[in-house]
Design a protein around this motif. Structure first.
Motif, short mmCIF file in Angstrom:
data_model
loop_
_atom_site.label_atom_id
_atom_site.label_comp_id
_atom_site.label_asym_id
_atom_site.label_seq_id
_atom_site.Cartn_x
_atom_site.Cartn_y
_atom_site.Cartn_z
N ALA A 116 13.54 -56.38 82.72
CA ALA A 116 13.02 -57.74 82.57
C ALA A 116 11.52 -57.71 82.28
O ALA A 116 11.03 -58.43 81.40
N GLN A 117 10.80 -56.85 83.01
CA GLN A 117 9.36 -56.73 82.78
C GLN A 117 9.07 -56.14 81.41
O GLN A 117 8.13 -56.56 80.72
N ALA A 118 9.87 -55.17 81.00
CA ALA A 118 9.67 -54.56 79.68
C ALA A 118 9.89 -55.58 78.57
O ALA A 118 9.14 -55.62 77.58
N SER A 119 10.91 -56.42 78.74
CA SER A 119 11.20 -57.45 77.74
C SER A 119 10.05 -58.45 77.63
O SER A 119 9.61 -58.80 76.53
N LEU A 120 9.54 -58.88 78.79
CA LEU A 120 8.40 -59.80 78.80
C LEU A 120 7.16 -59.16 78.17
O LEU A 120 6.34 -59.85 77.56
N GLY A 121 7.05 -57.84 78.32
CA GLY A 121 5.88 -57.14 77.79
C GLY A 121 5.99 -56.80 76.33
O GLY A 121 5.05 -56.20 75.76
N GLY A 122 7.10 -57.13 75.69
CA GLY A 122 7.23 -56.90 74.26
C GLY A 122 7.96 -55.63 73.86
O GLY A 122 7.84 -55.17 72.72
N ALA A 123 8.72 -55.03 74.77
CA ALA A 123 9.51 -53.85 74.41
C ALA A 123 10.53 -54.21 73.34
O ALA A 123 11.04 -55.34 73.31
N PRO A 124 10.84 -53.28 72.44
CA PRO A 124 11.85 -53.57 71.41
C PRO A 124 13.16 -54.01 72.06
O PRO A 124 13.66 -53.37 72.99
N SER A 125 13.71 -55.12 71.58
CA SER A 125 14.90 -55.67 72.20
C SER A 125 16.07 -54.69 72.15
O SER A 125 16.90 -54.64 73.07
N ALA A 126 16.14 -53.86 71.11
CA ALA A 126 17.23 -52.88 71.01
C ALA A 126 17.14 -51.87 72.13
O ALA A 126 18.18 -51.45 72.68
N ASP A 127 15.93 -51.45 72.49
CA ASP A 127 15.76 -50.48 73.58
C ASP A 127 16.19 -51.09 74.91
O ASP A 127 16.87 -50.45 75.72
N VAL A 128 15.77 -52.34 75.14
CA VAL A 128 16.14 -53.02 76.39
C VAL A 128 17.65 -53.22 76.47
O VAL A 128 18.27 -52.95 77.50
N LYS A 129 18.25 -53.68 75.38
CA LYS A 129 19.69 -53.95 75.38
C LYS A 129 20.49 -52.67 75.59
O LYS A 129 21.53 -52.68 76.27
N ARG A 130 20.02 -51.57 75.02
CA ARG A 130 20.74 -50.30 75.16
C ARG A 130 20.82 -49.88 76.62
O ARG A 130 21.88 -49.51 77.12
N VAL A 131 19.69 -49.97 77.33
CA VAL A 131 19.69 -49.57 78.74
C VAL A 131 20.45 -50.59 79.57
O VAL A 131 21.18 -50.23 80.50
N LEU A 132 20.31 -51.87 79.25
CA LEU A 132 21.01 -52.90 80.00
C LEU A 132 22.52 -52.77 79.87
O LEU A 132 23.27 -53.01 80.84
N LEU A 133 23.00 -52.38 78.69
CA LEU A 133 24.43 -52.12 78.52
C LEU A 133 24.90 -51.04 79.49
O LEU A 133 25.97 -51.17 80.11
N ASN A 134 24.11 -49.98 79.62
CA ASN A 134 24.48 -48.90 80.54
C ASN A 134 24.53 -49.40 81.98
O ASN A 134 25.43 -49.03 82.74
N VAL A 135 23.55 -50.22 82.36
CA VAL A 135 23.50 -50.74 83.72
C VAL A 135 24.69 -51.66 83.99
O VAL A 135 25.36 -51.54 85.02
N ASP A 136 24.95 -52.57 83.06
CA ASP A 136 26.08 -53.49 83.24
C ASP A 136 27.40 -52.73 83.32
O ASP A 136 28.26 -53.04 84.15
N GLN A 137 27.56 -51.71 82.48
CA GLN A 137 28.81 -50.94 82.51
C GLN A 137 28.94 -50.19 83.82
O GLN A 137 30.03 -50.16 84.42
#
Length: 386
Positions: free
Chosen positions: A107-128
Motif C-alpha cells: 500500500a505504501q509502495a503504491s502511494l509512493g508511485g511504484a509501478p502498478s505491475a510490480d505491486v499487483k504481481r506481489v499482491l497476487l502472490n499474497v492473496d493466493q
C-alpha cells in the motif's frame, strides 16, 4: 498413452543439481558483494533477494530466512520511503509469511508511485497464499499466463487450481510448464516435480502414492539436496513398509538442519524399534522447531502444529500453532489442519466453530476436504499441510 509413458514424457538435460547449488551459493555471495559496493545499483537488491529465496527453498539453507529479514531492515535504513525498497520489503515479508506486513508495504509502495505491475504481481502472490479473492486471482493468473507463457507463471497457476480443487487442470498446468521448459537450471524442474508429487500424493481426495512417488523421485534426481522432496518421499516409503529405504532417503537431508528431516527420521527409527536413536532425533527436531518458531513464527506455525500434533505429542501447543497459522492465512488447508488437530485434542466446540467458519469462507470445497479428515488422527496425516 499409458500411465508409464505419461509419467516419463518430460525429459530434461539440466545442470547437475549439486553443482547448481554450488554455483548458486557463489553467485549469491557475488551479489551481496555488489550490493555492499553500490546498494542503489539497478537490480542488485532484487538479485540478492531472488538468490536468497532460491537458497532457502532448494538448498534448504534456512539461515537464508534470517538473512532476508536482515536485508529488508538494511534496505529500510538506506531508503525507507523508496517505492522500490517497499516492494522488496513486501516480497521479504511475504516469503516469511508476514502477510499483513506485506500488504502494508505494498500500500505504501503504491502511494509512493511504484509501478502498478510490480505491486499487483506481489499482491497476487499474497492473496493466493492467504486464500483471498481467489476468483480474481485466478482471472489474473490466467491473463498473465496467456500474455507471458512463462514457466513460473504456469506453475503458480497450477498451484492455485490445486487449491481450488481443480486437480486435473492443475496437473495439466504443471505438466505443460515442464513440456515447454527450455533452460538448464534444475531448480524449476525440481520445483514443479515436487508440486506434482504433492498434488497426487496429498491434495487429491484419493491419493495416488505411486504417481506421487514418481514425481518426488524426479525432484530428487534433479536436485539431490531438496529436503522437502526427500521428506515426502520418505513418508511414502515408510507408509508402504519400506522403512530402510525411508531412512536412506532422509539421512542425506539431516546436514541441512531442517527439523522436519529429523522428525521424520525419528518416526522411521521408532517403527524399526530403534527407540534410543528415535528419541535423539525427536529431541533434535523439537529443538529445531522451537528455534525457528521463536525467530520466524508465522513461517513455521503450520509445520510446528503438525509436529506437535503427532510425534511432538503436545496437542495444546499444536492447536495454538494451527490457530496462529489459520488466522494468518485462512486457506482450505489451514482450516483442514486446525479442524483435525482440534478434534484430536478433544476440543469439539472449537472444531465445530472451525468447520462453520471454513464452510462460510470456502463453501463446498471446505465441506468435502474437512469431512474427509474428520475421523483421521493428525499422526496419520503428518506432513499433509505444506
Amino acid at each position: 498413452m499409458t500411465e508409464a509413458a505419461l509419467l516419463d514424457s518430460e525429459c530434461f538435460q539440466t545442470t547437475d543439481g549439486d553443482i547448481a547449488v554450488v554455483n548458486l551459493n557463489s553467485a549469491r555471495l557475488r551479489s551481496w558483494s555488489r550490493f555492499y559496493q553500490d546498494p542503489q545499483r539497478s537490480g542488485v537488491a532484487e538479485t540478492v533477494l531472488e538468490q536468497e529465496q532460491l537458497t532457502a527453498q532448494f538448498a534448504s539453507d534456512l539461515s537464508a530466512l534470517g538473512r532476508m529479514e536482515a536485508f529488508g531492515e538494511q534496505l529500510g535504513r538506506l531508503d525507507a520511503s523508496s517505492p522500490r525498497t517497499l516492494v522488496i520489503q513486501a516480497q521479504i515479508a511475504s516469503a516469511l509469511h508476514r502477510f499483513s506486513d506485506a500488504r502494508h508495504y505494498l500500500a505504501q509502495a503504491s502511494l509512493g508511485g511504484a509501478p502498478s505491475a510490480d505491486v499487483k504481481r506481489v499482491l497476487l502472490n499474497v492473496d493466493q497464499a492467504c486464500g483471498s479473492h481467489l476468483e480474481e486471482v485466478l482471472d489474473g493468473r490466467r491473463r498473465i499466463v496467456a500474455n507471458s507463457g512463462r514457466f513460473e507463471d504456469r506453475v503458480t497457476l497450477g498451484a492455485l487450481l490445486a487449491d481450488l480443487g481443480e486437480f486435473d487442470a492443475a496437473d495439466e498446468a504443471y505438466r505443460r510448464a515442464l513440456r515447454e521448459y527450455q533452460d538448464v537450471s534444475p531448480f524449476p524442474v525440481a520445483w514443479v516435480s515436487f508440486q506434482l508429487g504433492m498434488l497426487w500424493g496429498e491434495l487429491v481426495p484419493e491419493p495416488q502414492l505411486a504417481r506421487a512417488e514418481h514425481w518426488y523421485r524426479k525432484a530428487i534426481a534433479s536436485l539431490p539436496c531438496y529436503v522437502r522432496a526427500r521428506v515426502h518421499l520418505a513418508e511414502i516409503c515408510s507408509a508402504t513398509g519400506r522403512t530402510s529405504e525411508a531412512e536412506a532417503t532422509l539421512r542425506p537431508a539431516l546436514a541441512n538442519g531442517d527439523p522436519e528431516a529429523s522428525w521424520r527420521l525419528a518416526n522411521v527409527l521408532k517403527a524399526e524399534g530403534r527407540d534410543d536413536e528415535a528419541a535423539e532425533q525427536l529431541e533434535t527436531a523439537r529443538s529445531g522447531f522451537e528455534g525457528f518458531l521463536n525467530s520466524h513464527l508465522l513461517a513455521f506455525a503450520d509445520h510446528g502444529a503438525e509436529f506437535y500434533a503427532g510425534s511432538g505429542n503436545d496437542p495444546s501447543r499444536a492447536l495454538e500453532l494451527a490457530q496462529i497459522n489459520l488466522k494468518n492465512r485462512p486457506t482450505v488447508r489451514a482450516f483442514q489442519q486446525t479442524h483435525a488437530i482440534a478434534l484430536a485434542a478433544g476440543e469439539t466446540d472449537a472444531a465445530a466453530e472451525i468447520l462453520i467458519a471454513a464452510k462460510k469462507r470456502w463453501g463446498s470445497i471446505a465441506s468435502s476436504r474437512l469431512s474427509s479428515v474428520a475421523h483421521d488422527s493428525p499422526e496419520s496425516r503428518e506432513g499433509a499441510a505444506a
